[in-house]
Design a protein around this motif. Sequence first.
Motif, PDB file in Angstrom:
ATOM      1  N   VAL A 286      28.521  53.585  37.355  1.00 18.81           N
ATOM      2  CA  VAL A 286      28.885  52.187  37.129  1.00 18.81           C
ATOM      3  C   VAL A 286      29.156  51.525  38.475  1.00 18.81           C
ATOM      4  O   VAL A 286      29.534  52.188  39.441  1.00 18.81           O
ATOM      5  CB  VAL A 286      30.126  52.041  36.214  1.00 18.81           C
ATOM      6  CG1 VAL A 286      29.853  52.562  34.817  1.00 18.81           C
ATOM      7  CG2 VAL A 286      31.337  52.723  36.819  1.00 18.81           C
ATOM      8  N   ARG A 287      28.950  50.236  38.519  1.00 23.97           N
ATOM      9  CA  ARG A 287      29.292  49.458  39.719  1.00 23.97           C
ATOM     10  C   ARG A 287      30.754  49.042  39.591  1.00 23.97           C
ATOM     11  O   ARG A 287      31.152  48.456  38.587  1.00 23.97           O
ATOM     12  CB  ARG A 287      28.413  48.231  39.856  1.00 23.97           C
ATOM     13  CG  ARG A 287      28.736  47.430  41.122  1.00 23.97           C
ATOM     14  CD  ARG A 287      27.662  46.423  41.451  1.00 23.97           C
ATOM     15  NE  ARG A 287      26.356  47.016  41.642  1.00 23.97           N
ATOM     16  CZ  ARG A 287      25.945  47.644  42.743  1.00 23.97           C
ATOM     17  NH1 ARG A 287      26.763  47.786  43.761  1.00 23.97           N
ATOM     18  NH2 ARG A 287      24.727  48.130  42.822  1.00 23.97           N
ATOM     19  N   VAL A 288      31.547  49.374  40.605  1.00 31.28           N
ATOM     20  CA  VAL A 288      32.956  48.990  40.666  1.00 31.28           C
ATOM     21  C   VAL A 288      33.207  48.348  42.022  1.00 31.28           C
ATOM     22  O   VAL A 288      32.440  48.522  42.962  1.00 31.28           O
ATOM     23  CB  VAL A 288      33.914  50.196  40.477  1.00 31.28           C
ATOM     24  CG1 VAL A 288      33.731  50.826  39.117  1.00 31.28           C
ATOM     25  CG2 VAL A 288      33.747  51.218  41.569  1.00 31.28           C
ATOM     26  N   GLU A 289      34.288  47.595  42.099  1.00 35.04           N
ATOM     27  CA  GLU A 289      34.703  47.010  43.357  1.00 35.04           C
ATOM     28  C   GLU A 289      36.121  47.484  43.646  1.00 35.04           C
ATOM     29  O   GLU A 289      36.950  47.566  42.740  1.00 35.04           O
ATOM     30  CB  GLU A 289      34.656  45.491  43.282  1.00 35.04           C
ATOM     31  CG  GLU A 289      33.251  44.952  43.081  1.00 35.04           C
ATOM     32  CD  GLU A 289      33.256  43.464  42.875  1.00 35.04           C
ATOM     33  OE1 GLU A 289      33.045  42.738  43.852  1.00 35.04           O
ATOM     34  OE2 GLU A 289      33.500  43.050  41.725  1.00 35.04           O
ATOM     35  N   VAL A 290      36.386  47.800  44.918  1.00 33.04           N
ATOM     36  CA  VAL A 290      37.680  48.330  45.335  1.00 33.04           C
ATOM     37  C   VAL A 290      38.255  47.423  46.407  1.00 33.04           C
ATOM     38  O   VAL A 290      37.523  46.939  47.278  1.00 33.04           O
ATOM     39  CB  VAL A 290      37.533  49.760  45.895  1.00 33.04           C
ATOM     40  CG1 VAL A 290      38.867  50.311  46.362  1.00 33.04           C
ATOM     41  CG2 VAL A 290      36.915  50.682  44.859  1.00 33.04           C
ATOM     42  N   ALA A 291      39.581  47.202  46.365  1.00 31.54           N
ATOM     43  CA  ALA A 291      40.272  46.410  47.384  1.00 31.54           C
ATOM     44  C   ALA A 291      41.664  46.987  47.589  1.00 31.54           C
ATOM     45  O   ALA A 291      42.219  47.640  46.700  1.00 31.54           O
ATOM     46  CB  ALA A 291      40.378  44.946  46.962  1.00 31.54           C
ATOM     47  N   GLY A 292      42.226  46.706  48.736  1.00 35.35           N
ATOM     48  CA  GLY A 292      43.620  47.060  48.977  1.00 35.35           C
ATOM     49  C   GLY A 292      44.517  46.158  48.143  1.00 35.35           C
ATOM     50  O   GLY A 292      44.069  45.135  47.610  1.00 35.35           O
TER      51      GLY A 292
ATOM     52  N   LEU B  69      30.933  49.422  45.111  1.00 29.87           N
ATOM     53  CA  LEU B  69      30.494  50.815  45.128  1.00 29.87           C
ATOM     54  C   LEU B  69      29.812  51.140  43.809  1.00 29.87           C
ATOM     55  O   LEU B  69      30.142  50.567  42.771  1.00 29.87           O
ATOM     56  CB  LEU B  69      31.686  51.763  45.275  1.00 29.87           C
ATOM     57  CG  LEU B  69      32.612  51.587  46.462  1.00 29.87           C
ATOM     58  CD1 LEU B  69      33.868  52.424  46.260  1.00 29.87           C
ATOM     59  CD2 LEU B  69      31.896  51.985  47.730  1.00 29.87           C
ATOM     60  N   VAL B  70      28.882  52.076  43.842  1.00 31.50           N
ATOM     61  CA  VAL B  70      28.315  52.629  42.613  1.00 31.50           C
ATOM     62  C   VAL B  70      28.855  54.042  42.516  1.00 31.50           C
ATOM     63  O   VAL B  70      28.655  54.854  43.415  1.00 31.50           O
ATOM     64  CB  VAL B  70      26.783  52.613  42.644  1.00 31.50           C
ATOM     65  CG1 VAL B  70      26.225  53.298  41.401  1.00 31.50           C
ATOM     66  CG2 VAL B  70      26.269  51.184  42.746  1.00 31.50           C
ATOM     67  N   ALA B  71      29.579  54.315  41.431  1.00 33.26           N
ATOM     68  CA  ALA B  71      30.274  55.592  41.310  1.00 33.26           C
ATOM     69  C   ALA B  71      29.950  56.266  39.991  1.00 33.26           C
ATOM     70  O   ALA B  71      29.912  55.608  38.946  1.00 33.26           O
ATOM     71  CB  ALA B  71      31.793  55.370  41.404  1.00 33.26           C
TER      72      ALA B  71
END
Length: 111
Positions: free
Chosen positions: A9-15, A24-26
């Motif tokens: 799945v495509r996810v987005e990560v942030a602080g 990211l694709v994870a």
Amino acid sequence: MHAMGVFRVRVEVAGLAGDGFQSLVAPVDTGAPYTFVPRTVLDRLGVEPEEEWPFVLADGREVRYPVAAVRVRLHGRTRHTLAVFGDASSEPLLGAYTLEAFGLAADPANR
């Protein structure tokens, strides 16, 4: 072609404090309790390790990895979750704790 039970799945990560998200694709891995993000991505986002936790690898070795709280965006929704600082060359991995934060369960047939 995807193997049954393995999907990405495509996810987005942030602080927690930053505005910028990294896409990211994870792979989704319900056998992994936590989400792993390559250390280079977390460093770029300004995420600082908060603690170091022990993990037992599939081969039985115990290793220690830093962890920190991050924000993850999935399908337009954002939640706080824990991220493990993976090795720089490691693949991101979406774990069960993050899925549960979104009220989701893995459905390999429908991804």
